[in-house]
Design a protein around this motif. Structure first.
Motif, short mmCIF file in Angstrom:
data_model
loop_
_atom_site.label_atom_id
_atom_site.label_comp_id
_atom_site.label_asym_id
_atom_site.label_seq_id
_atom_site.Cartn_x
_atom_site.Cartn_y
_atom_site.Cartn_z
N ASN A 60 62.90 50.79 71.53
CA ASN A 60 63.47 51.42 72.73
C ASN A 60 64.64 50.63 73.31
N ALA A 61 65.28 51.25 74.29
CA ALA A 61 66.49 50.68 74.90
C ALA A 61 66.24 49.31 75.50
N MET A 62 67.04 48.33 75.13
CA MET A 62 66.90 47.02 75.73
C MET A 62 68.20 46.32 76.08
N GLY A 90 70.50 49.25 74.73
CA GLY A 90 70.46 49.06 76.17
C GLY A 90 71.62 49.79 76.82
N SER A 91 71.59 49.86 78.14
CA SER A 91 72.64 50.59 78.87
C SER A 91 74.03 50.15 78.41
N GLN A 92 74.86 51.14 78.08
CA GLN A 92 76.21 50.85 77.56
C GLN A 92 77.26 50.76 78.66
N GLY A 120 72.00 56.24 72.12
CA GLY A 120 72.74 55.53 73.15
C GLY A 120 72.01 55.59 74.48
N ASN A 121 72.49 54.84 75.47
CA ASN A 121 71.79 54.77 76.76
C ASN A 121 72.75 54.55 77.92
N LEU A 122 72.57 55.35 78.96
CA LEU A 122 73.31 55.16 80.22
C LEU A 122 72.41 55.59 81.37
N LEU A 145 69.23 59.06 79.03
CA LEU A 145 69.66 58.86 80.42
C LEU A 145 68.46 58.29 81.16
N HIS A 146 68.62 57.08 81.73
CA HIS A 146 67.45 56.50 82.40
C HIS A 146 67.45 56.77 83.91
N VAL A 147 66.24 56.98 84.42
CA VAL A 147 66.02 57.08 85.87
C VAL A 147 65.16 55.87 86.26
N VAL A 182 65.56 62.01 78.52
CA VAL A 182 65.47 61.45 79.86
C VAL A 182 64.31 60.46 79.87
N LYS A 183 64.55 59.27 80.41
CA LYS A 183 63.50 58.24 80.36
C LYS A 183 63.38 57.46 81.66
N GLU A 184 62.20 56.94 81.90
CA GLU A 184 62.00 55.95 82.96
C GLU A 184 62.13 54.57 82.31
N GLY A 211 52.36 49.53 82.92
CA GLY A 211 51.35 48.81 82.16
C GLY A 211 51.95 47.90 81.10
N GLY A 212 53.26 47.91 81.00
CA GLY A 212 53.93 47.01 80.05
C GLY A 212 55.01 46.26 80.80
N THR A 213 56.25 46.45 80.36
CA THR A 213 57.39 45.81 81.02
C THR A 213 57.40 46.17 82.50
N ASN A 214 57.56 45.14 83.34
CA ASN A 214 57.49 45.37 84.79
C ASN A 214 58.82 44.95 85.42
N PHE A 215 59.66 45.94 85.70
CA PHE A 215 60.98 45.62 86.24
C PHE A 215 60.98 45.20 87.70
N VAL A 216 59.86 45.39 88.42
CA VAL A 216 59.82 44.80 89.77
C VAL A 216 59.74 43.28 89.63
N GLY A 260 53.97 49.86 77.64
CA GLY A 260 52.88 48.92 77.40
C GLY A 260 52.14 49.09 76.09
N LEU A 261 52.72 49.80 75.13
CA LEU A 261 52.03 49.93 73.84
C LEU A 261 52.21 48.65 73.03
N LYS A 262 51.08 48.01 72.69
CA LYS A 262 51.18 46.70 72.04
C LYS A 262 50.58 46.72 70.63
C1 LIG Z 1 64.69 43.26 78.46
C2 LIG Z 1 64.62 44.74 78.66
C3 LIG Z 1 65.78 45.45 78.95
C4 LIG Z 1 65.74 46.84 79.12
N1 LIG Z 1 66.90 47.51 79.33
C5 LIG Z 1 66.89 48.86 79.42
C6 LIG Z 1 68.10 49.60 79.52
O1 LIG Z 1 69.20 49.06 79.52
N2 LIG Z 1 68.02 50.95 79.65
C7 LIG Z 1 66.81 51.61 79.63
O2 LIG Z 1 66.78 52.84 79.70
N3 LIG Z 1 65.64 50.93 79.52
C8 LIG Z 1 65.65 49.60 79.40
N4 LIG Z 1 64.47 48.91 79.26
C9 LIG Z 1 63.20 49.67 79.35
C10 LIG Z 1 62.59 50.07 78.00
O3 LIG Z 1 63.45 50.89 77.28
C11 LIG Z 1 61.21 50.77 78.17
O4 LIG Z 1 61.38 52.03 78.74
C12 LIG Z 1 60.29 49.97 79.08
O5 LIG Z 1 60.35 48.61 78.71
C13 LIG Z 1 58.84 50.44 79.02
O6 LIG Z 1 58.26 50.22 77.78
P1 LIG Z 1 57.36 48.92 77.43
O7 LIG Z 1 56.35 48.77 78.53
O8 LIG Z 1 56.74 49.29 76.11
O9 LIG Z 1 58.27 47.75 77.35
C14 LIG Z 1 64.49 47.53 79.05
C15 LIG Z 1 63.33 46.80 78.75
C16 LIG Z 1 63.37 45.44 78.56
C17 LIG Z 1 62.11 44.70 78.24
#
Ligand SMILES: Cc1cc2nc3c(=O)[nH]c(=O)nc-3n(C[C@H](O)[C@H](O)[C@H](O)COP(=O)(O)O)c2cc1C
Length: 263
Positions: A60-62, A90-92, A120-122, A145-147, A182-184, A211-216, A260-262
């Motif tokens: 996925n997008a990173m 990741g976001s372009q 691609g991602n924006l 497109l991320h929200v 469309v993605k979160e 439950g996985g990556t925590n952007f807060v 959060g799929l591991k």
């Molecule tokens: C380091 C990092 C950077 C990320 N950057 C983006 C991004 O630029 N655009 C986006 O839509 N999602 C981004 N994500 C979110 C992931 O695409 C994914 O939706 C999110 O991590 C949830 O999945 P996970 O819990 O399996 O990691 C990023 C995740 C990580 C870990």
């Protein structure tokens, strides 16, 4: 600014300690002692955007935008190629603002070639013109497109304007000659949000549940003037969203379930 932030995201992700619960451990796949199927008959291949993908998995997008991000993207691209799975960037936005960083994204297409799906991602507040430029930059098979309102709110420099997003997504879906996902980013799209997106024309949705990556946590650790730790548990667990959506699943809705799929 964006360049520094992209590297801080990776660094802070690697340092993050909060363990959210995607509730997937509460789900079990019922065992069938009479499968009436030979092992060799199992086929994990499927078709996505007119290309063959060997497993129902994707990277996925990173990232992208700096030298370090380019190296990471190159490594991820090699994995995607080896396993014939789709890869998203990741976001372009960085590359729309600075031509020099285009190669940190286009390296992915160079490595995987034409056979793999590259996405691609924006941000979902991007203009159609920006989405088209991002698509052409990597010859994308689809655009994400991320929200991410929660992430934006925790960022000091983040967006504060969230009205009009649904209409913007809808018009991009209508105008772009390529599929739109469309993605979160890890707080989850509720069944209600999925339904609203569907009504506006979205047919590819990544729920990206909690439950996985925590952007807060990732963003909280980038700022030192206030503390958002109380919001770490916020978001909708991945398994809950999937069960909620299942009640009224539209047949032509392609669902991606990150969050959060591991294993
Ligand atoms: C380091 C990092 C950077 C990320 N950057 C983006 C991004 O630029 N655009 C986006 O839509 N999602 C981004 N994500 C979110 C992931 O695409 C994914 O939706 C999110 O991590 C949830 O999945 P996970 O819990 O399996 O990691 C990023 C995740 C990580 C870990």
């Amino acid at each position: 600014m964006r360049e520094i932030r992209k590297e801080e995201h990776i660094e802070n992700y690697l340092k993050s300690a909060y363990k959210g619960d995607n509730l997937l451990s509460d789900i079990y796949i019922e065992y069938n002692a009479l499968p009436e199927l030979d092992f060799e008959q199992i086929n994990t291949e499927s078709e996505l955007f007119g290309k063959t993908t060997k497993f129902p998995l994707m990277i996925n997008a990173m990232t992208g935008g700096t030298e370090v991000c380019e190296e990471i993207n190159a490594d991820l691209a090699r994995i995607a190629k080896e396993f014939s799975i789709p890869i998203a960037l990741g976001s372009q936005k960085i590359a729309l603002e600075n031509d020099e960083s285009i190669k940190t994204f286009s390296i992915v297409r160079e490595i995987v070639g034409e056979k793999n799906v590259v996405i691609g991602n924006l941000s979902s507040n991007s203009s159609l013109k920006e989405v088209k430029r991002a698509k052409n930059m990597i010859d994308a098979d689809a655009m994400q497109l991320h929200v991410n309102p929660v992430q934006e709110l925790v960022m000091k420099e983040g967006d504060r304007k969230f009205s009009g997003i649904l209409e913007n997504i809808s018009s991009i879906i209508e105008e772009l000659d390529q599929p739109v996902i469309v993605k979160e980013v890890g707080f989850g799209l509720s069944a209600q949000a999925v339904s609203r997106l569907y009504d506006k024309g979205a047919r590819y949705i990544d729920i990206a549940g909690h439950g996985g990556t925590n952007f807060v946590e990732i963003e909280n650790n980038r700022r030192f003037d206030c503390d958002f730790e109380d919001f770490y548990p916020w978001g909708i667990p991945t398994a809950k969203i999937l069960l909620d959506i299942k009640k009224d699943r539209k047949e032509d809705l392609f669902l991606i379930s990150s969050g959060g799929l591991k294993s």
